[in-house]
Design a protein around this motif. Structure first.
Motif, short mmCIF file in Angstrom:
data_model
loop_
_atom_site.label_atom_id
_atom_site.label_comp_id
_atom_site.label_asym_id
_atom_site.label_seq_id
_atom_site.Cartn_x
_atom_site.Cartn_y
_atom_site.Cartn_z
N GLY A 78 -4.98 -0.09 -9.98
CA GLY A 78 -5.08 -1.41 -10.57
C GLY A 78 -4.78 -2.53 -9.61
O GLY A 78 -4.87 -2.36 -8.40
N HIS A 79 -4.40 -3.64 -10.18
CA HIS A 79 -4.26 -4.85 -9.39
C HIS A 79 -3.10 -4.72 -8.42
O HIS A 79 -1.98 -4.44 -8.82
N PRO A 80 -3.34 -4.91 -7.12
CA PRO A 80 -2.26 -4.70 -6.17
C PRO A 80 -1.23 -5.82 -6.20
O PRO A 80 -1.56 -6.97 -6.43
N MET A 81 0.02 -5.45 -5.97
CA MET A 81 1.04 -6.48 -5.79
C MET A 81 0.91 -7.00 -4.36
O MET A 81 0.18 -6.46 -3.55
N LEU A 101 17.06 -12.33 -8.69
CA LEU A 101 16.12 -11.26 -8.33
C LEU A 101 14.76 -11.58 -8.93
O LEU A 101 14.61 -11.62 -10.15
N ALA A 102 13.79 -11.81 -8.08
CA ALA A 102 12.46 -12.22 -8.55
C ALA A 102 11.38 -11.45 -7.81
O ALA A 102 10.36 -11.99 -7.41
N SER A 103 11.62 -10.15 -7.63
CA SER A 103 10.67 -9.35 -6.86
C SER A 103 9.94 -8.35 -7.76
O SER A 103 9.52 -7.31 -7.30
N TYR A 104 9.78 -8.72 -9.01
CA TYR A 104 9.08 -7.94 -10.02
C TYR A 104 9.91 -6.73 -10.44
O TYR A 104 10.83 -6.30 -9.75
N THR A 105 9.59 -6.20 -11.57
CA THR A 105 10.41 -5.17 -12.22
C THR A 105 10.78 -4.03 -11.27
O THR A 105 11.95 -3.65 -11.18
N TYR A 106 9.80 -3.52 -10.56
CA TYR A 106 10.05 -2.32 -9.75
C TYR A 106 11.05 -2.60 -8.64
O TYR A 106 11.99 -1.85 -8.42
N GLU A 117 0.82 -1.20 0.00
CA GLU A 117 0.00 0.00 0.00
C GLU A 117 0.86 1.26 0.00
O GLU A 117 0.57 2.24 -0.67
N GLN A 118 1.94 1.21 0.78
CA GLN A 118 2.70 2.44 1.00
C GLN A 118 3.72 2.73 -0.09
O GLN A 118 4.16 3.86 -0.22
N GLU A 119 4.14 1.73 -0.82
CA GLU A 119 5.20 1.95 -1.82
C GLU A 119 4.72 1.57 -3.20
O GLU A 119 5.41 0.88 -3.94
N ARG A 120 3.52 2.01 -3.53
CA ARG A 120 3.02 1.69 -4.86
C ARG A 120 3.85 2.40 -5.92
O ARG A 120 4.20 3.55 -5.77
N PRO A 121 4.15 1.69 -7.01
CA PRO A 121 4.95 2.31 -8.06
C PRO A 121 4.22 3.49 -8.71
O PRO A 121 2.98 3.56 -8.68
N THR A 122 5.02 4.38 -9.28
CA THR A 122 4.44 5.50 -10.02
C THR A 122 4.76 5.34 -11.49
O THR A 122 5.67 4.63 -11.86
#
Lengths: 238, 316
Positions: free
Chosen positions: B86-89, B298-303, B67-72
Motif C-alpha cells: 500500500g501507500h508508502p510512508m 511523539l509524532a512519527s505515526y503509530t508504528y 523500504e527496509q522497515e515496513r510494518p507487518t
C-alpha cells in the motif's frame, strides 16, 4: 552518442541496422560466450526481431551484442523473451523497438549484483526449461512454443530437477514483465520508451504540468493533442 | 560521545502530518520548539511527474528506512505476520503529506460516540467481546473550532453540506455542522465525476465533492491545482498540494521559535527516576545527541511511536 544528460538520441530501426555493420560488433562479444556463438548463428530469424541487440554484420554470421551486465547469450534469451511480452505487430512497435533491453541494462547497472544475478539465473533456467520440455533452446522455439514456455514460467509451473529457477519461476517472470512494462511505458529518461512508442501504443496524452478546463474537455472528446516530452524536459526538474 | 544540547520547551519527533501541524501553534505561542526529522527538505524539483521514480523506485527517499522497515500485520495472533503493502510512508520534512492523496475529512459526530450510538441503535451485543472501542472523551462540537482552524491553516477545498445547521445537498448533508464554508471551493470535476454523480443521483443518492488539501484556486501565495494527475505517490511540482513542508512548518519556522533538524534519527526517550520523560536521544550520521525538553511530542505515526516507547526504559 549521448547528449549532455547522457541520453541516447532516438534512433530508427533503419539507422541502427546501418550503424551496426560499421561498428564491428563481434568485438563486443566477451570471450566467455564465444562457445555459444554456434547456436547464436542459427537464429538469424530471431535476430531480425532483436533491434538494438542482435545486429547483422555485413560480412559474417549474425552476432548478438552483449549488454553491459549480461553475456551475449543471456542478452539473446532476454531479447527473445521481452519480444514475446510486447511484440512488434500491427498495433505498433514492440518492447525491443522501445529500447527495453537498454532500460533493463541500466536497471542492472544501478541496482547492483542481486538483480543481475536474478536475471542470469532466471535466463539460464528459462533456457534449461525450454530444452527439457520443448527440446530446444528458448530462442530456437517457435513463437507459439515460446509463449507456452512463458506461460509455464509465469504461473510458476516451470519446475523440475535441475531447471534452477530461484524462488519459483513466477517471480522471475514478474520481474522481467515489470521491467519490460517500465521500459516500454515509463519516462524515456531511463532509456526505454524510445520515440515515445509506448505512450503512442496507449494513446497516453503525455506528461503535463497543467491541464486546463479546455484540455480536459478536449481529452474527454478524444481530441487532445498528445504531448511527447520527458518530465525532465520541463525546466524545473533539471 | 553524546553531545548534550541546550534544553528546549518542546521537542517533536517527526515533522510530518501531525508534528508539522502541531509545530505552528506551539511556535506561535512563543514556545521554543525543536523538530527532529529523519528525512530532509525536498522541494518542487524532487516532484517530477515520473512513474518509474515515484511508483517503482520508491521516490526520492533519502533515507532507506521506509523500504527496509515496513510494518507487518496479521489478522489474528495465530497467523503469520506479513509486510504491509500500500501507500508508502515517507521520511522527509512534511512526511507522508508530500505524496498523500490529500483527502481531508472531518470525523462525523457519531464517530465520537461510537460505543453509545452503536449500543443505542444496534444493541450492546453488537460490540465484540474484548473490543477496545470507546467513546471519545469529548465530542465533535468541542473539536469543530480546531477543524476549522486546521482547514484554514493547511488550505482545504470542498463543498460544505452543513453550515450551522443549514443543510445543502451540494455537499455532504450528513456531516456535522461546521461554523463556515471551506476556505476554497471544491476541485474541478471531470467527465468521469459527472457521470458517476449522475448515476448516483438517479439512485436517489447524494454525491458531493470530497474535501481535499489541494488548492482549487490561489491560496496563501501558492497557485491552484494544475490537475496533472501525479498526486498519488508523487509530490506537487507547483506547490498546489498542501503538504506541511509548504504550509504550517515554514510559518512556524518564520516565528523564529521552531528549529528543524533533518537526518535526525531518534533512538530512545530519556526517562528520569520519577518516570518523567526528560528529552530524546538521536543520531545524525555517526554523531549522537541528547536533546533535553520539557515536553516530548511523539509524532512519527503509530508504528514508530510504539517502537520508540518499547525501546525506551524508565528509570523509575
Amino acid at each position: 552518442m549521448t547528449d549532455s544528460k547522457g541520453r541516447l538520441p532516438a534512433i530508427s530501426r533503419r539507422d541502427l541496422l546501418r550503424t551496426a555493420g560499421a561498428a564491428g560488433v563481434a568485438a563486443l562479444v566477451p570471450d566467455a560466450v564465444t562457445a555459444a556463438t554456434e547456436e547464436t548463428t542459427s537464429t538469424a530469424a530471431a535476430g531480425e526481431r532483436q533491434l538494438g541487440t542482435a545486429l547483422p554484420s555485413e560480412t559474417g554470421p549474425l552476432l548478438t551484442r552483449a549488454l553491459a551486465n549480461l553475456t551475449a547469450r543471456e542478452t539473446e534469451i532476454l531479447s527473445a523473451m521481452v519480444d514475446r511480452l510486447i511484440p512488434s505487430d500491427e498495433l505498433g512497435p514492440g518492447a525491443l523497438d522501445a529500447g527495453v533491453l537498454r532500460f533493463i541494462d541500466r536497471v542492472l547497472s544501478e541496482s547492483g549484483t542481486n538483480a543481475a544475478d536474478a536475471y542470469r539465473s532466471g535466463l539460464a533456467a528459462l533456457d534449461t526449461y525450454s530444452r527439457y520440455t520443448r527440446g530446444s533452446p528458448f530462442i530456437d522455439l517457435s513463437t507459439v512454443d515460446q509463449d507456452s514456455v512463458l506461460i509455464d514460467v509465469q504461473i510458476g509451473a516451470a519446475t523440475g530437477a535441475g531447471v534452477g529457477f530461484v524462488g519459483g519461476s513466477g517471480s522471475f517472470f514478474n520481474m522481467v514483465k515489470s521491467h519490460t512494462w517500465q521500459g516500454m511505458f515509463g519516462d524515456p529518461e531511463y532509456g526505454g520508451n524510445v520515440n515515445f512508442v509506448g505512450w503512442d501504443l496507449l494513446d497516453y496524452p503525455g506528461v503535463r504540468l497543467g491541464v486546463s478546463p479546455e484540455d480536459q474537455r478536449a481529452l474527454e472528446a478524444d481530441q487532445l493533442e498528445p504531448v511527447r516530452r520527458s518530465a525532465y524536459d520541463y525546466g524545473i526538474f533539471e | 560521545m553524546t553531545t548534550q544540547l541546550r534544553g528546549t520547551d518542546v521537542v517533536i519527533v517527526g515533522m510530518g502530518a501531525a508534528g508539522g501541524v502541531a509545530a505552528l501553534p506551539l511556535a506561535e505561542a512563543g514556545l521554543n520548539v525543536v523538530g527532529l526529522e529523519a528525512g530532509t527538505w525536498l522541494d518542487q524539483r524532487d516532484f517530477a511527474p515520473d512513474e518509474i521514480r515515484n511508483n517503482y523506485r520508491d521516490w526520492p527517499m533519502l533515507v532507506k528506512k521506509t523500504e527496509q522497515e515496513r510494518p507487518t500485520s496479521r489478522a489474528t495472533s495465530a497467523t503469520r505476520a506479513n509486510q504491509i503493502g500500500g501507500h508508502p510512508m515517507m521520511n522527509a520534512v512534511g512526511g507522508t503529506t508530500l505524496h498523500y492523496w490529500a483527502q481531508s475529512w472531518r470525523l462525523n459526530p457519531w464517530d465520537f460516540r461510537v460505543m453509545t450510538e452503536t449500543t443505542q441503535r444496534y444493541g450492546a451485543s453488537r460490540i465484540p467481546r474484548g473490543s477496545t472501542v470507546e467513546d471519545w472523551p469529548f465530542g465533535y462540537d468541542e473539536l469543530e473550532p480546531f477543524y476549522d482552524r486546521v482547514e484554514r491553516e493547511i488550505g482545504i477545498s470542498g463543498q460544505a453540506g452543513n453550515v450551522r445547521g443549514r443543510i445543502s445537498s451540494r455537499g455532504n448533508r450528513f456531516e456535522g455542522p461546521r461554523e463556515r464554508d471551506f476556505p476554497m471551493p471544491p476541485l474541478r470535476w471531470t467527465g468521469f465525476h459527472d457521470r458517476m454523480a449522475d448515476a448516483a443521483r438517479s439512485l436517489g443518492w447524494n454525491p458531493f465533492p470530497g474535501p481535499a488539501a489541494v488548492n482549487s484556486q490561489a491560496y496563501q501565495n501558492r497557485p491552484g491545482c494544475g490537475y496533472h494527475g501525479f498526486c498519488n505517490k508523487g509530490g506537487c511540482p507547483i506547490n498546489a498540494k498542501n503538504a506541511t513542508h509548504i504550509t504550517t512548518i515554514p510559518r512556524a519556522v518564520d516565528t523564529g521559535n521552531l528549529k528543524v533538524v533533518t537526518r535526525a534519527h531518534v533512538t530512545t526517550l530519556e526517562v528520569d527516576s520519577n518516570g518523567r520523560v526528560t528529552g530524546v536521544n538521536y543520531v545524525v550520521g555517526s554523531n549522537e545527541y541528547f536533546q533535553p525538553a520539557r515536553v516530548v511530542l511523539l509524532a512519527s505515526y503509530t508504528y514508530e511511536n510504539v517502537r520508540m516507547l518499547l525501546l525506551s526504559n524508565s528509570r523509575a
